[in-house]
Design an enzyme around this catalytic site. Structure first.
Site, PDB file in Angstrom:
ATOM      1  N   ASP A   1     -18.659   0.652   4.266  1.00 21.67           N
ATOM      2  CA  ASP A   1     -19.573  -0.365   4.751  1.00 21.67           C
ATOM      3  C   ASP A   1     -20.712   0.364   5.463  1.00 21.67           C
ATOM      4  O   ASP A   1     -20.677   1.575   5.625  1.00 21.67           O
ATOM      5  CB  ASP A   1     -18.862  -1.328   5.690  1.00 21.67           C
ATOM      6  CG  ASP A   1     -18.454  -0.647   6.973  1.00 21.67           C
ATOM      7  OD1 ASP A   1     -18.263  -1.329   7.979  1.00 21.67           O
ATOM      8  OD2 ASP A   1     -18.314   0.590   6.962  1.00 21.67           O
TER       9      ASP A   1
ATOM     10  N   ASP B   1     -11.915  -7.473   1.150  1.00 20.57           N
ATOM     11  CA  ASP B   1     -11.350  -6.480   2.059  1.00 20.57           C
ATOM     12  C   ASP B   1     -10.951  -7.186   3.342  1.00 20.57           C
ATOM     13  O   ASP B   1     -11.547  -8.199   3.692  1.00 20.57           O
ATOM     14  CB  ASP B   1     -12.364  -5.379   2.403  1.00 20.57           C
ATOM     15  CG  ASP B   1     -13.287  -5.791   3.537  1.00 20.57           C
ATOM     16  OD1 ASP B   1     -14.228  -6.577   3.278  1.00 20.57           O
ATOM     17  OD2 ASP B   1     -13.043  -5.383   4.688  1.00 20.57           O
TER      18      ASP B   1
ATOM     19  N   CYS C   1      10.369  -8.796  -4.220  1.00 22.02           N
ATOM     20  CA  CYS C   1       9.341  -7.773  -4.050  1.00 22.02           C
ATOM     21  C   CYS C   1       9.934  -6.434  -4.439  1.00 22.02           C
ATOM     22  O   CYS C   1      10.994  -6.064  -3.958  1.00 22.02           O
ATOM     23  CB  CYS C   1       8.877  -7.725  -2.598  1.00 22.02           C
ATOM     24  SG  CYS C   1       7.756  -6.361  -2.248  1.00 22.02           S
TER      25      CYS C   1
ATOM     26  N   CYS D   1       8.812  -3.439  -3.769  1.00 20.21           N
ATOM     27  CA  CYS D   1       8.246  -2.316  -3.027  1.00 20.21           C
ATOM     28  C   CYS D   1       9.359  -1.443  -2.459  1.00 20.21           C
ATOM     29  O   CYS D   1      10.506  -1.896  -2.327  1.00 20.21           O
ATOM     30  CB  CYS D   1       7.307  -2.803  -1.920  1.00 20.21           C
ATOM     31  SG  CYS D   1       8.129  -3.225  -0.371  1.00 20.21           S
TER      32      CYS D   1
ATOM     33  N   CYS E   1      11.437  -3.042   0.410  1.00 19.39           N
ATOM     34  CA  CYS E   1      12.364  -4.099   0.028  1.00 19.39           C
ATOM     35  C   CYS E   1      13.512  -3.583  -0.819  1.00 19.39           C
ATOM     36  O   CYS E   1      14.593  -4.161  -0.829  1.00 19.39           O
ATOM     37  CB  CYS E   1      11.622  -5.219  -0.689  1.00 19.39           C
ATOM     38  SG  CYS E   1      10.547  -6.146   0.439  1.00 19.39           S
TER      39      CYS E   1
ATOM     40  N   HIS F   1       4.968  -2.472   2.655  1.00 15.24           N
ATOM     41  CA  HIS F   1       5.323  -3.755   2.068  1.00 15.24           C
ATOM     42  C   HIS F   1       4.124  -4.690   2.008  1.00 15.24           C
ATOM     43  O   HIS F   1       3.881  -5.334   0.985  1.00 15.24           O
ATOM     44  CB  HIS F   1       6.452  -4.441   2.839  1.00 15.24           C
ATOM     45  CG  HIS F   1       6.604  -5.876   2.463  1.00 15.24           C
ATOM     46  ND1 HIS F   1       7.271  -6.283   1.327  1.00 15.24           N
ATOM     47  CD2 HIS F   1       6.099  -7.009   3.017  1.00 15.24           C
ATOM     48  CE1 HIS F   1       7.189  -7.599   1.205  1.00 15.24           C
ATOM     49  NE2 HIS F   1       6.493  -8.069   2.218  1.00 15.24           N
TER      50      HIS F   1
END
Lengths: 363, 396
Positions: A66, A240, A278, A280, A283, A308
């Protein structure tokens, strides 16, 4: 980068406790660095000598920086905006500095991100009166100065940022002016700052309706799941937000039906994973009860939750993308809203209205 | 035998220091990037005692609860990094300190908790409150009497506990700094059917170094050769070598964690035979340490990090601001392969969580590499050379 995309924020050249390898393994292909923070510490020259922000962070994929404008206005007690730029007192000592469009481009050129943002004159979305128009007009002039000062247009894409507050007339005038400049992408700025949701979505929709269809639309600062889904429906491609990573560091895990405050006693003996669906790493291996216990003694818990939450965001965007490609996006939206709000009396009114306006009716 | 299955740990070696079952700062996948991670994880009892009710309801043991179902875990009575206040133990109870404060425990309660934990190895509850430097002969004697009494109670309770049939109890050798008490503790503990020994009461800095070393040697001389000897509270590489020479097999790895917490990186060399190319690198490493000692603002650095040892460099130091070399030249850890001192310095200065992650990865890998070098040196009869190298650096 496949769109629509959510970009995690790695403010100071780090995705908050995750290594670059972990972030890439989650499927992230673009994340944010923050010009203001990196420009003050360690300074753009040092980052340039490290091989740009990519080399500094060891990030092999895409980066977006930015302009630094928002931080200055929101973080600093003493910042003064004029036509020249933003004059400010660096928070960690030193003499007063001026962040002009030229200076912002110089720093961003040194950082070397793939996408860079113009310096805009940002006002809070709750501001009213002539200041809003002044900021909008100035942002257009600063866009021109950024374009002129941009030293690496082939390597780095410069995006414009539409301002104009919540005033439709100002927004339209800004869009008309900025779309006359040849920029590869447009951001919708100045929102997600405490304004009423009813005005928020209308301003987003107005913008997406008038921005070119063949260039990405980046809605800055949006990250709650519901907001993402609705704003994709309204025509946004890039997002974002610090929310998913920040909330992880407070012990909060995002799930399709809301969030789990894992520090709460109710999870002490809950031996299920955060979300059984999930996939991930967190998890797959750990239970809510264990994370609850680990939060007391080990920052590893924060990293597991950050992992996660980013996985959740990536998965959400992936599902959105898949449903669009499979031409069943409205159905996806209905399922999403059902899962999120099913037990709670239905989605919020603003979301309903926004979706209706693009032809998606909820049950 | 030492634990379920064949020896999980090459000796002499160290344990993997964890906080509530996870390596500090490291998730499972970042820990996997570290080379040479020891096969036994060290967990301190207080964190588990605080969730005793959770473990009881869970029923399947702490290792599985903590997401490491196949791991071998050693449960010590205290956390090496959390200071224990003195004066709380009684003839029937020992006090532990956790995040919610003090917990007072009888031998019976202790065994209840161990039944829920189901550790592979564990330290028997003992009275080690002799390290404050104020403990005299009477207090030392008490520590031995109480610990033996606890040991006998716990051994009996273990016999009656099906959940603990595969668990190996380590008897704690106490006795403060009194030689007779230490010998008594060693001989008496060795008479019991324990699976290993734990040299306790050597933590902290109150005991004179010569006394400490003499006592350690005397104690291990009384212990059977075929059972492992763990020592608590010893972590610096020079001290580790001294203890290994005196019969200790197993150490903790809290030291690299402490180095990490003060924003430092281990850079001491343990390579006695670097190849000619690497000699320059090693010398650079030693030069870094020497520079630490020689530079003008050394006082400032020491003030900032009073606990710092001669084996490390402080990445917060301004001089690393634009140092684009790795933490340690020649190190193959994730951080040294991918990042620079300048980056880690930046992360520390801006208080970013990633600093701890990267430093922990480096410091663990370096420390585990040191133990590997020790084993090699013993095998090749080159321990003296390794000692000379390490001790030279200890004198920076």
């Amino acid at each position: 980068v496949p769109c629509p995309v959510f970009m995690p924020v790695g403010t100071r050249g780090t995705a908050k406790g995750l290594t670059a390898a972990q972030l890439a393994a989650l499927g992230c292909r673009i994340c944010l660095g923050n010009t203001f923070h990196l420009g003050t510490r360690p300074g753009s020259e040092l980052v340039r000598r490290s091989g740009g922000l990519h080399g500094f962070m060891d990030w092999p994929h895409n980066l977006l920086t930015d302009s630094g404008g928002f931080q200055m206005v929101s973080l600093l007690e003493l910042s003064e905006v004029s036509e020249e730029g933003v004059r400010f007192q660096p928070p960690h000592g030193g003499e007063q500095l001026l962040l002009s469009p030229e200076k912002s481009m110089e720093i961003q050129n040194a950082l070397g991100a793939d996408i860079v943002m113009q310096l805009d004159d940002v006002v809070s979305s709750t501001t009213t009166g002539p200041r809003v128009e002044e900021a909008m007009n100035r942002s257009v002039r600063w866009l021109d100065r950024c374009i002129a000062a941009h030293a690496r247009p082939q390597q780095q894409l410069l995006f414009a940022i539409i301002q104009g507050g919540l005033d439709p007339d100002l927004r339209l005038r800004c869009i008309r002016a900025m779309t006359q400049r040849d920029v590869p992408g447009f951001a919708i700025g100045g929102l997600s700052g405490g304004e009423a949701k009813a005005q928020f979505w209308r301003t987003v929709k107005l913008s997406t309706e008038h921005l070119p269809r063949d260039k990405p639309r980046y809605l800055m600062g949006v990250g709650y799941a519901t907001d993402l889904v609705v704003c994709v429906a309204l025509g946004c491609d890039m997002f974002d937000c610090v929310f998913p990573t920040r909330t992880a560091r407070f012990g909060s895990a995002l799930v399709p039906w809301g969030s789990l405050q894992l520090k709460n006693q109710q999870f002490a003996k809950d031996f299920r994973p955060i979300d059984a669906d999930c996939g991930c790493p967190t998890c797959q291996r750990y239970s809510r009860a264990y994370l609850h216990a680990l939060l007391r003694s080990n920052t590893a818990a924060l990293h597991l939750l950050t992992l996660h939450n980013i996985a959740y965001q990536m998965k959400l965007m992936g599902s959105i993308r898949d449903s669009i490609v499979q031409q069943r996006f409205p159905e996806f939206v209905r399922e999403f809203m059902d899962t999120m709000y099913g037990g709670r009396g239905g989605p919020p009114a603003w979301a309903r209205e926004a979706l209706e306006s693009v032809g998606i009716t909820l049950g | 035998g030492a634990g379920r299955g064949a020896a999980p740990l090459a000796l002499p070696g160290c344990l993997l220091y964890t906080r509530t079952g996870a390596a500090p700062h490291l998730s499972h996948d970042t820990l996997r990037e570290v080379r040479g991670v020891p096969g036994v994880a060290h967990i301190a009892l207080p964190a588990l005692a605080e969730i005793h009710d959770v473990l009881e309801e869970y029923k399947e043991g702490a290792a599985k609860f903590m997401g490491m179902p196949g791991a071998v875990i050693y449960c010590s009575l205290h956390d090496p990094v959390t200071p224990c206040a003195s004066g709380y133990n009684t003839n029937k109870t020992v006090s532990l300190w956790g995040s919610s404060g003090r917990m007072e425990m009888t031998a019976s309660k202790f065994m209840d908790i161990q039944r829920a934990i189901q550790p592979d190895w564990f330290q028997c509850i003992s009275d080690g409150d002799t390290i404050s430097g104020e403990a005299g002969r009477k207090r030392a004697k008490k520590s031995v009497d109480r610990s033996l009494s606890f040991l006998d109670i716990c051994l009996q309770l273990q016999e009656k506990s099906p959940e603990l049939q595969g668990s190996v109890m380590f008897g704690a050798i106490e006795g403060g700094d009194i030689l007779e008490e230490r010998l008594r503790s060693a001989r008496e503990t060795a008479k019991r059917p324990v699976g290993g020994f734990l040299l306790d009461g050597f933590q902290g800095s109150a005991m004179a170094k010569e006394t400490k070393l003499k006592l350690i040697a005397s104690v291990t001389a009384e212990l059977p050769e075929d059972k492992p000897r763990i020592i608590h509270g010893v972590g610096k590489p020079d001290e580790v070598l001294e203890c290994i020479e005196r019969g200790v097999d197993i150490f903790e790895s809290f030291f690299p964690f402490q180095v990490t917490e003060r924003g430092c990186a281990l850079v001491f060399s343990y390579d006695c035979h670097p190849d000619p190319e690497a000699i320059v690198l090693t010398q650079n490493g030693i030069q870094d340490l020497e520079k630490n000692g020689a530079q003008e603002d050394q006082e400032e650095v020491s003030k900032a990090e009073p606990e710092m040892t001669p084996f490390e460099i402080s990445l917060k130091d301004k001089k690393y601001h634009d140092d684009f070399g790795p933490l340690l030249e020649g190190c193959s850890c994730y951080c040294c392969r991918r990042h620079t001192r300048a980056y880690v310095h930046h992360l520390l200065v801006t208080n970013e969580l990633l600093a701890g992650v990267l430093l922990m990865m480096h410091n663990f890998q370096h420390y585990f590499g040191f133990f590997s070098a020790v084993r090699d040196a013993l095998r090749d009869s080159k321990l003296d050379q390794l000692k000379e190298l390490v001790f030279r650096q200890a004198l920076q």
